[in-house]
Design a protein around this motif. Structure first.
Motif, short mmCIF file in Angstrom:
data_model
loop_
_atom_site.label_atom_id
_atom_site.label_comp_id
_atom_site.label_asym_id
_atom_site.label_seq_id
_atom_site.Cartn_x
_atom_site.Cartn_y
_atom_site.Cartn_z
N PRO A 81 0.82 -1.21 0.00
CA PRO A 81 0.00 0.00 0.00
C PRO A 81 0.86 1.26 0.00
O PRO A 81 1.91 1.31 0.63
CB PRO A 81 -0.82 -0.12 1.30
CG PRO A 81 -0.80 -1.58 1.62
CD PRO A 81 0.51 -2.10 1.13
N LEU A 82 0.39 2.29 -0.72
CA LEU A 82 1.14 3.54 -0.85
C LEU A 82 0.35 4.67 -0.20
O LEU A 82 -0.79 4.96 -0.59
CB LEU A 82 1.37 3.84 -2.34
CG LEU A 82 2.13 5.14 -2.66
CD1 LEU A 82 3.53 5.09 -2.06
CD2 LEU A 82 2.20 5.35 -4.17
N SER A 83 0.92 5.29 0.84
CA SER A 83 0.27 6.38 1.56
C SER A 83 0.57 7.70 0.85
O SER A 83 1.70 7.98 0.47
CB SER A 83 0.75 6.44 3.01
OG SER A 83 0.40 5.25 3.70
N ILE A 84 -0.47 8.53 0.71
CA ILE A 84 -0.37 9.83 0.04
C ILE A 84 -0.96 10.88 0.97
O ILE A 84 -2.04 10.69 1.55
CB ILE A 84 -1.12 9.83 -1.31
CG1 ILE A 84 -0.54 8.76 -2.24
CG2 ILE A 84 -1.05 11.21 -1.96
CD1 ILE A 84 0.87 9.03 -2.68
N GLY A 85 -0.28 12.02 1.12
CA GLY A 85 -0.77 13.13 1.92
C GLY A 85 -0.53 14.45 1.21
O GLY A 85 0.43 14.59 0.45
N PRO A 145 -4.65 1.19 -2.31
CA PRO A 145 -4.59 -0.22 -1.92
C PRO A 145 -3.44 -0.96 -2.58
O PRO A 145 -2.98 -0.60 -3.67
CB PRO A 145 -5.96 -0.76 -2.37
CG PRO A 145 -6.84 0.45 -2.51
CD PRO A 145 -5.94 1.56 -2.91
N ALA A 146 -2.99 -2.03 -1.92
CA ALA A 146 -1.85 -2.80 -2.42
C ALA A 146 -2.12 -3.35 -3.82
O ALA A 146 -1.21 -3.41 -4.66
CB ALA A 146 -1.54 -3.94 -1.45
N ASP A 159 7.33 5.50 -10.18
CA ASP A 159 7.91 4.23 -10.62
C ASP A 159 7.63 3.16 -9.57
O ASP A 159 7.86 3.37 -8.38
CB ASP A 159 9.42 4.36 -10.83
CG ASP A 159 9.76 5.29 -11.99
OD1 ASP A 159 8.96 5.36 -12.93
OD2 ASP A 159 10.83 5.93 -11.93
N VAL A 160 7.15 2.02 -10.02
CA VAL A 160 6.83 0.90 -9.12
C VAL A 160 7.79 -0.23 -9.40
O VAL A 160 7.89 -0.70 -10.54
CB VAL A 160 5.38 0.44 -9.29
CG1 VAL A 160 5.08 -0.73 -8.35
CG2 VAL A 160 4.41 1.60 -9.01
N GLU A 161 8.50 -0.67 -8.38
CA GLU A 161 9.50 -1.73 -8.52
C GLU A 161 8.93 -3.04 -7.97
O GLU A 161 8.27 -3.06 -6.94
CB GLU A 161 10.78 -1.37 -7.77
CG GLU A 161 11.44 -0.09 -8.29
CD GLU A 161 12.67 0.28 -7.48
OE1 GLU A 161 12.92 -0.41 -6.46
OE2 GLU A 161 13.36 1.24 -7.85
N ARG A 162 9.23 -4.11 -8.70
CA ARG A 162 8.79 -5.42 -8.23
C ARG A 162 9.64 -5.87 -7.04
O ARG A 162 10.86 -5.63 -7.01
CB ARG A 162 8.91 -6.45 -9.36
CG ARG A 162 7.93 -6.22 -10.50
CD ARG A 162 8.08 -7.32 -11.55
NE ARG A 162 7.08 -7.20 -12.59
CZ ARG A 162 7.21 -6.46 -13.68
NH1 ARG A 162 8.34 -5.79 -13.86
NH2 ARG A 162 6.26 -6.41 -14.59
N ILE A 163 9.02 -6.53 -6.08
CA ILE A 163 9.75 -7.07 -4.94
C ILE A 163 10.41 -8.38 -5.39
O ILE A 163 9.73 -9.28 -5.91
CB ILE A 163 8.81 -7.34 -3.75
CG1 ILE A 163 8.15 -6.03 -3.30
CG2 ILE A 163 9.56 -7.98 -2.59
CD1 ILE A 163 7.18 -6.20 -2.17
#
Length: 559
Positions: A237-241, A281-282, A317-321
């Motif tokens: 999950p990515l938190s944004i404020g 959401p994740a 950019d989203v990196e794979r785990i």
């Protein structure tokens, strides 16, 4: 308009009272400055996240809340006269929301006929005070009254001098700055001649500022601060404020993944004064990237883009785990090779037959790379060229059966050192030996090895070996040797063992053999995963007339 007229009248009274107090006049006939229109023109410099950046700023007399006209310049060629016609048309108004020395930020005031563009002309109309005309007293010479903001000479009175410096310092200042300066003067000089006038001016400016704010309506909604994330992890999950400026009733984050056309909306929740947060959401955070923008709603329910837009979203950019993998177990290898070399045209009096086998484990690319242990059988016949070729003596037998322990240490993935210790048995006792090689390149790819070997009772050998692993499933080895084996040491007649049947010790070569050279090529083939079978051929000699061929083979299995 009411508050504007009030401000004009207030300024008239203020300047008149201030000047009269400074010169001690109690009942002059003063004509206050009449307002005139001063036009300041500039340009739209850029468009940034919903704000219009203009170059009409504080140094040019602009202040927060000022409304400026927005004009679109046009340059056309007349279809009949063919002359170049230049003009401009008004497309709306902008209100300044932030004013700095050189640039200002503005937002549209009402509906615009066209979207603003860089290069559009902006016009600010502001009231300017004219100089007060000289006024004559009935019984005396004329007295010229000049606005104190531009004194013609340094006042001699200390109060007049300080007020003059105050007005000089407040040139091009906004209303809040003037209010603070007037209040500070009154606190420092409560009994001064100008304290009452400045206090009244401060109070009136506060009132006018409040009227302007009420007339301008609520402050437009914008992002006060937002730090976009640069990267994110897929499936987390990515938190944004975001911190918003203005009376926002709500906010929504819109996001989409690479390849998606529509945005998915996630509402933000209030988290303190002017702060809004949410969590993507994740399942929505997927590689390779995420696009998003944020909208806020005002009191009327109108949506306003505050971070990015649907056409120009923020990108993350989203990196794979990395997936967990089992630990690598050491690689094991078993190998055996045999080699026959004749140095004297297959006469049999200068030859070597050597066989070696080993098992080993490979651990890592750096540090202790591998450990190997093995055995060897060395059998040969040799002697000096003089005794063998000129005197016709029999070659003597040479033999060693040995075991060895070998280790390889890699200083880096490119450079390693291979060291071997040898212990063996001869016919007349125990012998030892050693081998050292430097490897350039990884043992998994093409590499070069350079070094040497010494075997007790057998002799010396210098080695250069190239392992070529360019062709899939076909490893190739090139090797050269410079050696005096097998008869690399001299012996006494009591120790010599003749090769020729019934030959006497005095008929057998006892001197040390000469140095010769070998050229070897070995070609292998991987018949199944891990199993390589190879054949080899060689040519060696000590002189051009004392030389011969050789052959051999090898089998290696890795698992």
């Amino acid at each position: 308009m009411t508050h504007q007229r009030g401000r004009t009248g207030l300024r008239r009274a203020f300047w008149a009272a201030l000047v009269l107090a400074s010169v001690g006049v109690t009942s002059p006939a003063v004509r206050a400055a009449e307002p005139s229109s001063t036009q300041v023109e500039g340009y739209v410099v850029a468009l940034e996240n919903g704000d219009v950046v203009v170059d009409v700023a504080g140094k040019r007399g602009a202040a927060v809340g000022d409304v400026i006209e927005l004009w679109r310049p046009l340059e056309l060629r007349h279809p009949v006269t063919k002359k170049l016609v230049k003009d401009r048309f008004r497309i709306g108004s902008l209100r300044l929301t932030q004013v700095r020395d050189a640039l200002s930020l503005a937002r549209p005031e009402g509906k615009l006929a066209r979207p603003p563009e860089a290069g559009d002309v902006v016009v600010l109309h502001r009231a300017a005070l004219e100089k007060v005309e000289p006024t004559k007293e009935p019984s005396g010479p004329p007295t010229a009254i000049v606005a104190p903001s531009a004194p013609t000479s340094q006042p001699s009175d200390p109060d007049e001098a300080e007020v003059s410096r105050l007005f000089d310092a407040l040139k091009n200042s906004d209303v809040p700055t003037r209010i603070a300066a007037y209040d500070d003067y009154v606190r420092r000089h409560p009994d001064g001649r100008f304290a009452a006038v400045l206090w009244e001016e401060s109070a009136q400016l506060r009132r006018l500022l409040q009227l302007e704010r009420e007339g301008a309506g609520p402050e437009p909604i914008s992002a006060a601060s937002f730090a976009p994330p640069k990267t994110a992890l897929a499936g987390v999950p990515l938190s944004i404020g975001v911190e918003l400026r203005g009376p926002a009733r709500g906010a929504v984050l819109h996001s989409r993944n690479a390849g998606e056309v529509a945005y998915a909306s996630t509402p933000l929740q209030a988290a303190g004064h002017d702060y809004w947060v949410t969590e993507i959401p994740a399942g929505r955070v997927r590689a390779p990237g995420l696009e998003m923008f944020i909208e806020a709603t005002d009191a009327a329910g109108k949506a306003v883009s505050v971070v990015g837009s649907a056409d120009e979203p923020q990108k993350v950019d989203v990196e794979r785990i990395p997936a967990p993998t089992p630990p690598l177990r050491p690689e094991a290898t078993a190998s055996v090779w045999t080699d026959y070399a004749d140095y004297n045209r297959m006469k049999g009096n200068d030859r070597v037959w050597q066989t070696e086998g080993f098992v080993g484990m490979r651990f890592d690319d750096e540090g202790v790379r591998a450990l190997r242990t093995g055995f060897g059988v060395f059998r040969g016949v040799g002697g000096s060229l003089e005794e063998l070729d000129e005197q016709g003596k029999s070659g003597r037998k040479v033999g060693l059966t040995y075991g060895y322990l070998e280790g390889e240490y890699a200083f880096s993935s490119f450079t390693a050192l291979v060291v071997r210790g040898v212990v063996g048995l001869k016919d007349d006792g125990v012998a030892g030996g050693a081998q050292g090689l430097v490897r350039l390149g990884s043992d998994k790819t093409t590499n070069l090895m350079i070094g040497g070997e010494v075997l007790g009772g057998i002799g010396l050998r210098g080695i250069t070996q190239l392992e070529l692993k360019t062709f899939e499933r076909v490893p190739i080895l090139f090797r050269t040797e410079v050696t005096n084996q097998p008869a690399g040491t001299s012996v006494s007649e009591d120790e010599v063992r003749p090769e020729t049947p019934n030959a006497l010790p005095q008929d057998t070569s006892t001197q040390k053999g000469e140095v010769g050279a070998r050229a070897i090529i070995q070609v292998g083939y991987e018949v199944m995963p891990g199993l390589v079978v190879a054949g080899r051929g060689s040519y060696q000699g000590r002189t051009i007339k004392h030389a011969g061929p050789g052959f051999g083979g090898a089998v290696t299995y890795t698992w």
